[in-house]
Design an enzyme around this catalytic site. Structure first.
Site, PDB file in Angstrom:
ATOM      1  N   THR A   1       9.935  -8.173   2.294  1.00  0.00           N
ATOM      2  CA  THR A   1      10.913  -7.830   3.397  1.00  0.00           C
ATOM      3  C   THR A   1      11.747  -9.040   3.652  1.00  0.00           C
ATOM      4  O   THR A   1      12.918  -8.791   4.199  1.00  0.00           O
ATOM      5  CB  THR A   1      10.446  -7.243   4.373  1.00  0.00           C
ATOM      6  OG1 THR A   1       9.700  -8.140   5.242  1.00  0.00           O
ATOM      7  CG2 THR A   1       9.534  -6.035   3.941  1.00  0.00           C
TER       8      THR A   1
ATOM      9  N   SER B   1      -6.866 -24.409  -0.899  1.00  0.00           N
ATOM     10  CA  SER B   1      -5.554 -24.388  -1.380  1.00  0.00           C
ATOM     11  C   SER B   1      -4.772 -25.615  -0.463  1.00  0.00           C
ATOM     12  O   SER B   1      -4.777 -25.482   0.927  1.00  0.00           O
ATOM     13  CB  SER B   1      -4.964 -23.163  -1.340  1.00  0.00           C
ATOM     14  OG  SER B   1      -3.581 -23.306  -1.735  1.00  0.00           O
TER      15      SER B   1
ATOM     16  N   GLY C   1       3.602  -8.225  -1.650  1.00  0.00           N
ATOM     17  CA  GLY C   1       4.316  -9.073  -2.379  1.00  0.00           C
ATOM     18  C   GLY C   1       3.544 -10.327  -2.657  1.00  0.00           C
ATOM     19  O   GLY C   1       3.105 -11.108  -1.650  1.00  0.00           O
ATOM     20  N   HIS C   2       2.818 -10.479  -3.842  1.00  0.00           N
ATOM     21  CA  HIS C   2       2.062 -11.500  -4.156  1.00  0.00           C
ATOM     22  C   HIS C   2       2.815 -12.663  -4.754  1.00  0.00           C
ATOM     23  O   HIS C   2       3.347 -12.470  -5.807  1.00  0.00           O
ATOM     24  CB  HIS C   2       0.826 -11.199  -5.086  1.00  0.00           C
ATOM     25  CG  HIS C   2      -0.041 -10.148  -4.346  1.00  0.00           C
ATOM     26  ND1 HIS C   2      -1.174  -9.697  -5.096  1.00  0.00           N
ATOM     27  CD2 HIS C   2      -0.233  -9.758  -3.098  1.00  0.00           C
ATOM     28  CE1 HIS C   2      -1.908  -8.846  -4.188  1.00  0.00           C
ATOM     29  NE2 HIS C   2      -1.248  -8.795  -2.959  1.00  0.00           N
TER      30      HIS C   2
ATOM     31  N   LYS D   1      -3.442 -14.198  -1.855  1.00  0.00           N
ATOM     32  CA  LYS D   1      -4.038 -13.622  -2.700  1.00  0.00           C
ATOM     33  C   LYS D   1      -3.559 -13.629  -4.158  1.00  0.00           C
ATOM     34  O   LYS D   1      -4.357 -13.906  -5.286  1.00  0.00           O
ATOM     35  CB  LYS D   1      -4.451 -12.102  -2.647  1.00  0.00           C
ATOM     36  CG  LYS D   1      -5.174 -11.690  -1.121  1.00  0.00           C
ATOM     37  CD  LYS D   1      -5.374 -10.417  -1.076  1.00  0.00           C
ATOM     38  CE  LYS D   1      -3.975  -9.579  -0.498  1.00  0.00           C
ATOM     39  NZ  LYS D   1      -3.399 -10.187   0.593  1.00  0.00           N
TER      40      LYS D   1
ATOM     41  N   THR E   1      -1.993  -0.384   7.103  1.00  0.00           N
ATOM     42  CA  THR E   1      -1.526   0.412   5.913  1.00  0.00           C
ATOM     43  C   THR E   1      -2.105   1.558   5.825  1.00  0.00           C
ATOM     44  O   THR E   1      -3.077   2.076   6.324  1.00  0.00           O
ATOM     45  CB  THR E   1      -1.611  -0.668   4.789  1.00  0.00           C
ATOM     46  OG1 THR E   1      -0.972  -0.213   3.654  1.00  0.00           O
ATOM     47  CG2 THR E   1      -2.780  -0.914   4.489  1.00  0.00           C
TER      48      THR E   1
ATOM     49  N   ASP F   1      -0.876 -11.268   3.586  1.00  0.00           N
ATOM     50  CA  ASP F   1      -0.053 -12.596   3.132  1.00  0.00           C
ATOM     51  C   ASP F   1      -0.937 -13.797   3.218  1.00  0.00           C
ATOM     52  O   ASP F   1      -0.652 -14.798   3.541  1.00  0.00           O
ATOM     53  CB  ASP F   1       1.029 -12.805   4.398  1.00  0.00           C
ATOM     54  CG  ASP F   1       1.845 -11.304   4.615  1.00  0.00           C
ATOM     55  OD1 ASP F   1       2.711 -10.911   3.613  1.00  0.00           O
ATOM     56  OD2 ASP F   1       2.081 -10.791   5.604  1.00  0.00           O
ATOM     57  N   GLU F   2      -2.278 -13.662   2.880  1.00  0.00           N
ATOM     58  CA  GLU F   2      -3.034 -14.653   2.819  1.00  0.00           C
ATOM     59  C   GLU F   2      -2.924 -15.410   1.696  1.00  0.00           C
ATOM     60  O   GLU F   2      -3.518 -16.763   1.565  1.00  0.00           O
ATOM     61  CB  GLU F   2      -4.778 -14.206   2.977  1.00  0.00           C
ATOM     62  CG  GLU F   2      -4.825 -13.337   4.050  1.00  0.00           C
ATOM     63  CD  GLU F   2      -4.661 -11.986   3.759  1.00  0.00           C
ATOM     64  OE1 GLU F   2      -5.228 -10.839   4.569  1.00  0.00           O
ATOM     65  OE2 GLU F   2      -4.294 -11.484   2.629  1.00  0.00           O
TER      66      GLU F   2
ATOM     67  N   GLN G   1      -2.613  -6.344   0.879  1.00  0.00           N
ATOM     68  CA  GLN G   1      -2.904  -6.345   2.103  1.00  0.00           C
ATOM     69  C   GLN G   1      -3.895  -6.873   2.671  1.00  0.00           C
ATOM     70  O   GLN G   1      -4.382  -7.969   2.096  1.00  0.00           O
ATOM     71  CB  GLN G   1      -2.532  -4.953   2.670  1.00  0.00           C
ATOM     72  CG  GLN G   1      -1.171  -4.384   2.911  1.00  0.00           C
ATOM     73  CD  GLN G   1      -0.916  -3.624   1.625  1.00  0.00           C
ATOM     74  OE1 GLN G   1      -1.591  -2.974   1.023  1.00  0.00           O
ATOM     75  NE2 GLN G   1       0.279  -4.058   0.984  1.00  0.00           N
TER      76      GLN G   1
ATOM     77  N   PRO H   1      10.449 -12.483   9.271  1.00  0.00           N
ATOM     78  CA  PRO H   1       9.487 -13.440   9.723  1.00  0.00           C
ATOM     79  C   PRO H   1       8.308 -13.025  10.179  1.00  0.00           C
ATOM     80  O   PRO H   1       8.310 -12.095  10.807  1.00  0.00           O
ATOM     81  CB  PRO H   1      10.485 -14.037  10.889  1.00  0.00           C
ATOM     82  CG  PRO H   1      11.464 -13.048  11.333  1.00  0.00           C
ATOM     83  CD  PRO H   1      11.445 -12.218  10.172  1.00  0.00           C
TER      84      PRO H   1
ATOM     85  N   LEU I   1      -4.082 -25.058   3.857  1.00  0.00           N
ATOM     86  CA  LEU I   1      -4.743 -26.133   4.641  1.00  0.00           C
ATOM     87  C   LEU I   1      -3.426 -27.181   4.857  1.00  0.00           C
ATOM     88  O   LEU I   1      -3.368 -27.697   6.109  1.00  0.00           O
ATOM     89  CB  LEU I   1      -5.798 -26.646   4.249  1.00  0.00           C
ATOM     90  CG  LEU I   1      -6.772 -27.888   4.979  1.00  0.00           C
ATOM     91  CD1 LEU I   1      -7.087 -27.047   6.294  1.00  0.00           C
ATOM     92  CD2 LEU I   1      -7.653 -28.181   4.010  1.00  0.00           C
TER      93      LEU I   1
END
Length: 424
Positions: free
Chosen positions: A297, A407, A40-41, A16, A235, A13-14, A220, A300, A328
């Site tokens: 999903t 970003s 999920g991108h 990507k 994963t 979730d970074e 991931q 949270p 940021l």
């Protein structure tokens, strides 16, 4: 022409998807090399949000070729839904999107067993998309591959696969589905997928041989990698840069750059140790500010301060040549920021995650002054508030890796320092 790898440097979730979208104009081929529809991108282009689960994020740029590599596991129904969604939005996939015939198929009973297991023992916190069982079959040499969908003998392979799972499905209280019904549905999907099937590794290799620029997109993150992550809370695929070679079909001698993506703080979904987790109101405030809810999903995400021992570890095992720092802007308004610079475990100070005991470590924090200025309009590092620049400089210093991209908002345009990643 050397290839560039984009890899998650935290617990997934970074961001990507956004970074691959930004880098795609510099590439001619984008290859997704690991994971499945559990990823999920999320991309935001001119205010419109698009979430991709299997199709490489580079598909949003006209002209680029995109490959779902053999390191991925493919849910045919989900992939077709995604293709339809893109086509409705005017984004053509025909002749641009290819699916490696060696990739393994996520079958309906994989999703069933995933859900049943999670119901019985929810400690791992999977997405229930059948990813783990599909990879189990791959390693167990009983899987069904994408290329099998258009060849004779599919029903026999599905039946054999289903037979291996049936006792476990019924032991968990489920009902074993029909092999003939599964096969009938797959055959319908196969006809639609037929034009997309290809030898993914050959296409990627040929592209590099002819001098094309290739971008390898991971899924991931390093701390979820099957070999390097917080096992067993991981994963089932190789999420690190090494997975780009086997999963994308690109030889290691062809990879020159590895861009590690991380947030300006840390998040994690599901179970497992998370040393810098913020609890109570502070954690909830960060979750709301960063809209930290899973793209796949909706769950949270757990939120915490930036964990530099974990990031330092990711930089080493991936061979990261630069960092792309996302979100940021979410830290704006916080009077003070904490950076975890190390851990204390059983009285000893350590600088990377240990083999065991991560759930018992005490983070060693360094306090930094925050900023109140809006950074979403900044387009150069010089425009950032002084304290934001100091925060980034300290991260570079302690990790030993330069930050090449920052970003400052979800949109494609809200980015600082983007440089041509394939330049010599």
């Amino acid at each position: 022409m050397p290839a560039t790898v984009v890899v998650g440097a935290q617990w997934g979730d970074e961001g990507k998807g956004k970074i691959v979208d930004l880098l795609t104009p510099f590439a001619e081929v984008v290859v997704r090399y690991a994971g499945g529809a559990n990823a999920g991108h999320t991309l935001v282009v001119r205010g419109e949000k698009i979430v991709l689960h299997l199709v490489p994020s580079g598909i949003l740029h006209a002209g680029q070729e995109c490959i779902v590599g053999q390191g991925c596991v493919v849910d045919a129904g989900t992939l077709l839904e995604e293709i339809d969604l893109l086509e409705v939005r005017g984004i053509s996939t025909k002749g641009r999107l290819f699916v490696a015939d060696r990739a393994h198929v996520v079958l309906p009973h994989h999703r069933l067993i995933d859900a049943l297991r999670e119901q019985a023992d929810p400690k791992i916190g999977t997405t229930k998309r059948g990813i783990g069982p599909a990879y189990e079959d791959k390693v167990g040499r009983v899987g069904v591959r994408v290329g099998d969908l258009i060849r004779p003998g599919l029903e026999a392979k599905v039946a054999a696969n289903l037979a291996s799972w049936s006792p476990r499905i019924e032991a968990l209280g489920g009902t074993t589905p029909s092999a003939s019904e599964i096969t009938a549905a797959l055959l319908v999907q196969a006809e639609r997928l037929r034009p997309y099937l290809a030898d993914g590794a050959r296409r990627a290799g040929d592209a590099i041989a002819r001098g094309a620029k290739v971008l390898l997109e991971g899924a991931q993150g390093t701390m979820l990698d099957i070999d390097y992550g917080t096992y067993p809370f991981v994963t089932s695929s190789s999420a690190t840069s090494g997975g780009a070679c086997t999963g994308g079909g690109v030889a290691p001698t062809r990879i020159e750059r590895v861009i590690g993506i991380c947030k300006a703080y840390a998040t994690r979904v599901g179970g497992g140790p998370f040393p810098t987790e913020m609890h109570g109101e502070a954690g909830e405030a960060l979750r709301q500010a960063g809209a930290e809810f899973g793209a796949t999903t909706g769950r949270p995400r757990r939120c915490g301060w930036l964990d530099l021992p974990a990031l330092r570890f990711a930089a080493r095992v991936n061979g990261m040549t630069s960092i792309a720092m996302t979100k940021l802007d979410v830290l704006t308004g916080m009077p003070e920021l904490q950076l975890a610079t190390g851990y204390r475990l059983d009285g000893e100070v350590i600088d990377e995650p240990p083999f065991e005991g991560l759930e018992r470590v005490e983070p060693i924090y360094e306090t930094h002054a925050g900023w109140t200025e809006d950074v979403t309009h900044c387009r150069t590092l010089e425009e950032l508030p002084t304290n934001a620049r100091k925060y980034l400089a300290r991260i570079e210093e302690l990790v030993g890796c330069p930050i090449g991209i920052v970003s400052v908002g979800p949109d494609r345009e809200q980015t600082i320092g983007l440089t041509e990643p394939f330049a010599s």
